[in-house]
Every structure is written in structure tokens, then in C-alpha cells.
Design an enzyme around this catalytic site. Structure first.
Site, PDB file in Angstrom:
ATOM      1  N   ASP A 279      25.049 -37.383  76.739  1.00  0.00           N
ATOM      2  CA  ASP A 279      25.153 -38.741  76.194  1.00  0.00           C
ATOM      3  C   ASP A 279      25.649 -38.690  74.746  1.00  0.00           C
ATOM      4  O   ASP A 279      25.907 -39.730  74.134  1.00  0.00           O
ATOM      5  CB  ASP A 279      23.836 -39.515  76.338  1.00  0.00           C
ATOM      6  CG  ASP A 279      22.692 -38.893  75.567  1.00  0.00           C
ATOM      7  OD1 ASP A 279      22.874 -37.817  74.979  1.00  0.00           O
ATOM      8  OD2 ASP A 279      21.594 -39.501  75.546  1.00  0.00           O
ATOM      9  N   SER A 280      25.841 -37.468  74.225  1.00  0.00           N
ATOM     10  CA  SER A 280      26.531 -37.311  72.937  1.00  0.00           C
ATOM     11  C   SER A 280      27.911 -37.957  72.995  1.00  0.00           C
ATOM     12  O   SER A 280      28.522 -38.225  71.966  1.00  0.00           O
ATOM     13  CB  SER A 280      26.658 -35.829  72.583  1.00  0.00           C
ATOM     14  OG  SER A 280      27.205 -35.108  73.671  1.00  0.00           O
TER      15      SER A 280
ATOM     16  N   ASP B 214      23.749 -36.195  81.905  1.00  0.00           N
ATOM     17  CA  ASP B 214      22.655 -36.555  81.001  1.00  0.00           C
ATOM     18  C   ASP B 214      22.166 -37.963  81.332  1.00  0.00           C
ATOM     19  O   ASP B 214      22.963 -38.906  81.367  1.00  0.00           O
ATOM     20  CB  ASP B 214      23.222 -36.561  79.576  1.00  0.00           C
ATOM     21  CG  ASP B 214      22.214 -36.133  78.544  1.00  0.00           C
ATOM     22  OD1 ASP B 214      21.060 -35.880  78.909  1.00  0.00           O
ATOM     23  OD2 ASP B 214      22.607 -36.038  77.373  1.00  0.00           O
TER      24      ASP B 214
ATOM     25  N   LYS C   8      19.924 -34.123  83.342  1.00  0.00           N
ATOM     26  CA  LYS C   8      19.127 -33.673  82.200  1.00  0.00           C
ATOM     27  C   LYS C   8      18.319 -34.865  81.676  1.00  0.00           C
ATOM     28  O   LYS C   8      18.835 -35.971  81.616  1.00  0.00           O
ATOM     29  CB  LYS C   8      20.017 -33.126  81.088  1.00  0.00           C
ATOM     30  CG  LYS C   8      19.242 -32.729  79.827  1.00  0.00           C
ATOM     31  CD  LYS C   8      20.070 -31.949  78.841  1.00  0.00           C
ATOM     32  CE  LYS C   8      20.912 -32.792  77.937  1.00  0.00           C
ATOM     33  NZ  LYS C   8      20.176 -33.784  77.122  1.00  0.00           N
TER      34      LYS C   8
ATOM     35  N   GLU D 171      15.419 -35.969  78.508  1.00  0.00           N
ATOM     36  CA  GLU D 171      14.787 -35.586  77.245  1.00  0.00           C
ATOM     37  C   GLU D 171      13.270 -35.757  77.337  1.00  0.00           C
ATOM     38  O   GLU D 171      12.783 -36.660  78.030  1.00  0.00           O
ATOM     39  CB  GLU D 171      15.316 -36.471  76.102  1.00  0.00           C
ATOM     40  CG  GLU D 171      16.765 -36.202  75.768  1.00  0.00           C
ATOM     41  CD  GLU D 171      17.231 -36.958  74.529  1.00  0.00           C
ATOM     42  OE1 GLU D 171      16.417 -37.616  73.865  1.00  0.00           O
ATOM     43  OE2 GLU D 171      18.448 -36.867  74.240  1.00  0.00           O
TER      44      GLU D 171
ATOM     45  N   GLU E 195      16.700 -27.973  71.329  1.00  0.00           N
ATOM     46  CA  GLU E 195      17.599 -28.456  70.271  1.00  0.00           C
ATOM     47  C   GLU E 195      16.905 -28.440  68.913  1.00  0.00           C
ATOM     48  O   GLU E 195      15.780 -28.940  68.760  1.00  0.00           O
ATOM     49  CB  GLU E 195      18.084 -29.876  70.599  1.00  0.00           C
ATOM     50  CG  GLU E 195      19.034 -30.406  69.522  1.00  0.00           C
ATOM     51  CD  GLU E 195      19.817 -31.657  69.905  1.00  0.00           C
ATOM     52  OE1 GLU E 195      19.685 -32.144  71.046  1.00  0.00           O
ATOM     53  OE2 GLU E 195      20.580 -32.134  69.041  1.00  0.00           O
TER      54      GLU E 195
HETATM   55  O1  KIV Z   1      24.099 -35.152  74.763  1.00  0.00           O
HETATM   56  C1  KIV Z   1      24.289 -33.951  74.538  1.00  0.00           C
HETATM   57  O2  KIV Z   1      25.413 -33.478  74.377  1.00  0.00           O
HETATM   58  C2  KIV Z   1      23.126 -33.086  74.446  1.00  0.00           C
HETATM   59  C3  KIV Z   1      23.302 -31.744  73.811  1.00  0.00           C
HETATM   60  C4  KIV Z   1      23.096 -31.889  72.358  1.00  0.00           C
HETATM   61  C5  KIV Z   1      22.415 -30.743  74.396  1.00  0.00           C
HETATM   62  O3  KIV Z   1      22.059 -33.474  74.821  1.00  0.00           O
END
Ligand code: KIV
Length: 304
Positions: A52-53, A91, A120, A122, A189
């Protein structure tokens, strides 16, 4: 079907577990689009994260909190289409996994509609119940502990997690909870390297570090940091290219060529049989223009 398409097979979490068991360090990169996924697949990167970056590095949001399911699904589909071998981890965006039911529905969209192989989420102890529900439903989950960017509004600012005794204990508890819940691996992280190494030693699933030192089982980096595309490179990243400078130079050179009339050149141009054009325009061959078309174009009737 080409020989490559016949022989290339999509990696699974079992392959990642095998790499880990063999003591191979696992390189992971984020990918957000089709051509980048193709290139990273060609480079042999075994695991992609559609992070989600993307909200910050591709869509220009200030934080990842603004990223939505439709945006994540759109980009995950492109990455899946661009890759044949890498395991694609999608994510789950902010508030898409607040309850096990919601998590199941949204993770299902990533696997069924978008073609990802894992998701993924968090959070450690606080997300364990959700991880368990996903894993029980046959959805491979990567955890994400230490700094969790979706909590930025609660945390106040981005900072290393685990430097104090209490924080370090909390990060260890998170790691154990994520493993216990059945995650196949977890991102660590912004965790001090000694703590990340100690956690890695105590787990039996791989840790994937970002800003967590070299003692993790693998590393993940944001692709735009790796190639120097973004306007800011964080301390934990090593830019292997300076693509931002190269794009700026290329755009400047292109603008100069257009201005000078040297782009397009003969290699980028097609010509037709002059006799055909004479017929279409109703002119004789002696009326053909000798010079190229003037910059202002051919005058229209109303300009004459
Ligand atoms: O969103 C993302 O790219 C991430 C990485 C920082 C692991 O969660």
C-alpha cells in the site's frame, strides 16, 4: 506456448519455506505495475509485494491510510499479469481487515479476482485473530510488525520501534503472535538490527526486514527507492540507479529534439507512395511541395 511459458511455474509459500530452510536469504521487492513486474520477474526476484506504499510512491498520497481496496486490486492485477514466476503478496489496505469476516471477504478478492497468492496484514498481537481466520480459510498471510504505517495517525510519526525495554518486549510478543497465528513470514519494519536478529533466531518462519538490519531471513525494499525514482530516499534504502535524473534528462533531450525539428527522424517516420497522395489530393506530380510542411501547418481556407 513458448518454451519459457511452459516451464515457468508460479512460486508458492512452500517454495519460500524451502528457501528459508535452505538458509537462502530472500530478496523481495514492491511492484505496482505491469512492466516493472515483468522486469523483476526476469531478474528472478521470488516474491513481490504490491504494497500500500503505492499510495505514497505512485499515487501521491501523504500516507498509506488513503489507499482503497479498488486501488490495491487494480495494481495487484497489473502485477500478476506482468509476472509468471514470483509469488505475489497483496497488501491489505487500512480498514479492510478490521474483523475476520471483513478480512476474509477482502483477501478473497485479492486471491480470486486479482490473482495474488498471499496477503499481508499489519499488526501483531492485535491482528492475530484475523491472521488465524485467513490461514484457516487457506489464505497464506505475511504479517507486518515493528513500524506499521497504517497506524501513523495513532503513532504520530514514523520512528524506529523496539529501542526501549517495553517496546522491544512488545515487538517480540507481536512476532510470536503472528507466527502462532500461522503466518508464513512477516515483515519487520524499522526495528533495531539486534532485536530483529534476535527475533529471527527465535522464529521458525522467515522475517523479511526493511530498515531492520542484515540479520533478517530476507529483505524487502520499495522499488522506487531501489531505482532512485522517488523524490526522497529513506535512510534504510540503497538506490542502485538514479532513474529520476535519467528521466529528467531524457525528457529534456526529447523536448529539445522536438523544438529543433529533429524528432521524429526518418527511423520513426513512415512515407507513402507519392503517386497515391497525388491522386488523393487531386494534384499533378509537378505540384508536389519541395519542402516539408511549415511549422504553422497548411493554411486553412479561412486563413487565406
Ligand atoms: O506497503 C509497503 O510497501 C510495505 C513495505 C514497507 C513492507 O508494507
Amino acid at each position: 506456448m513458448s518454451a519459457t511459458a511452459e516451464t515457468v511455474r508460479r512460486l508458492t509459500v512452500v517454495d519460500i519455506a524451502r528457501m528459508y530452510a535452505d538458509g537462502e536469504r530472500i530478496p523481495m521487492l514492491t511492484a505496482y505495475d505491469y512492466p516493472t513486474a515483468q522486469i523483476l520477474d526476469e531478474a528472478g526476484i521470488p516474491m513481490f509485494l504490491v504494497g500500500d506504499s503505492l499510495g505514497q510512491v505512485v499515487l501521491g498520497y501523504e500516507t498509506t491510510v488513503r489507499v482503497t481496496m479498488p486501488e490495491m486490486v487494480h495494481h495487484t492485477k497489473a502485477v500478476v499479469r506482468g509476472s509468471a514466476r514470483a509469488l505475489v503478496v497483496a497488501d491489505m489496505p487500512f480498514l479492510s481487515y478490521s474483523t475476520p469476516d471483513e478480512a476474509l471477504e477482502n483477501a478473497g478478492i485479492f486471491l480470486r479476482e486479482a490473482g495474488a497468492q498471499a496477503v499481508k496484514v499489519e499488526g501483531g498481537v492485535r491482528t492475530a485473530r484475523v491472521i488465524e481466520a485467513l490461514v484457516r480459510a487457506g489464505i497464506p498471510v505475511m504479517g507486518h510488525i515493528g513500524l506499521t504505517p497504517q497506524s501513523i495517525n495513532a503513532a504520530g510519526k514514523v520512528r524506529v520501534q523496539g529501542k526501549t525495554r517495553d517496546q522491544a518486549r512488545a515487538v517480540i510478543a507481536d512476532a510470536l503472535a503472528v507466527q502462532e497465528a500461522g503466518a508464513f513470514s512477516m515483515v519487520l519494519e524499522l526495528v533495531p538490527e539486534q532485536l530483529a536478529a534476535a527475533i529471527t533466531e527465535r522464529l521458525h518462519v522467515p522475517t523479511i526486514g526493511i530498515g531492520a538490519g542484515v540479520g533478517c531471513s530476507g529483505q524487502v525494499q520499495i522499488i522506487t527507492d531501489l531505482i532512485g525514482l522517488g523524490d526522497f530516499i529513506p535512510k534504510h534504502a540503497r538506490p542502485y540507479l538514479r532513474v529520476r535524473d535519467q528521466i529528467r534528462e531524457a525528457a529534456g533531450a526529447y523536448a529539445a529534439d522536438v523544438g529543433a525539428g529533429t524528432f521524429p527522424g526518418p527511423e520513426q517516420t513512415v512515407r507513402m507512395d507519392e503517386a497515391v497522395l497525388d491522386d488523393v489530393l487531386g494534384r499533378g506530380s509537378s505540384d508536389r511541395p519541395t519542402d516539408s510542411i511549415p511549422i504553422g501547418g497548411i493554411p486553412l481556407d479561412r486563413d487565406l
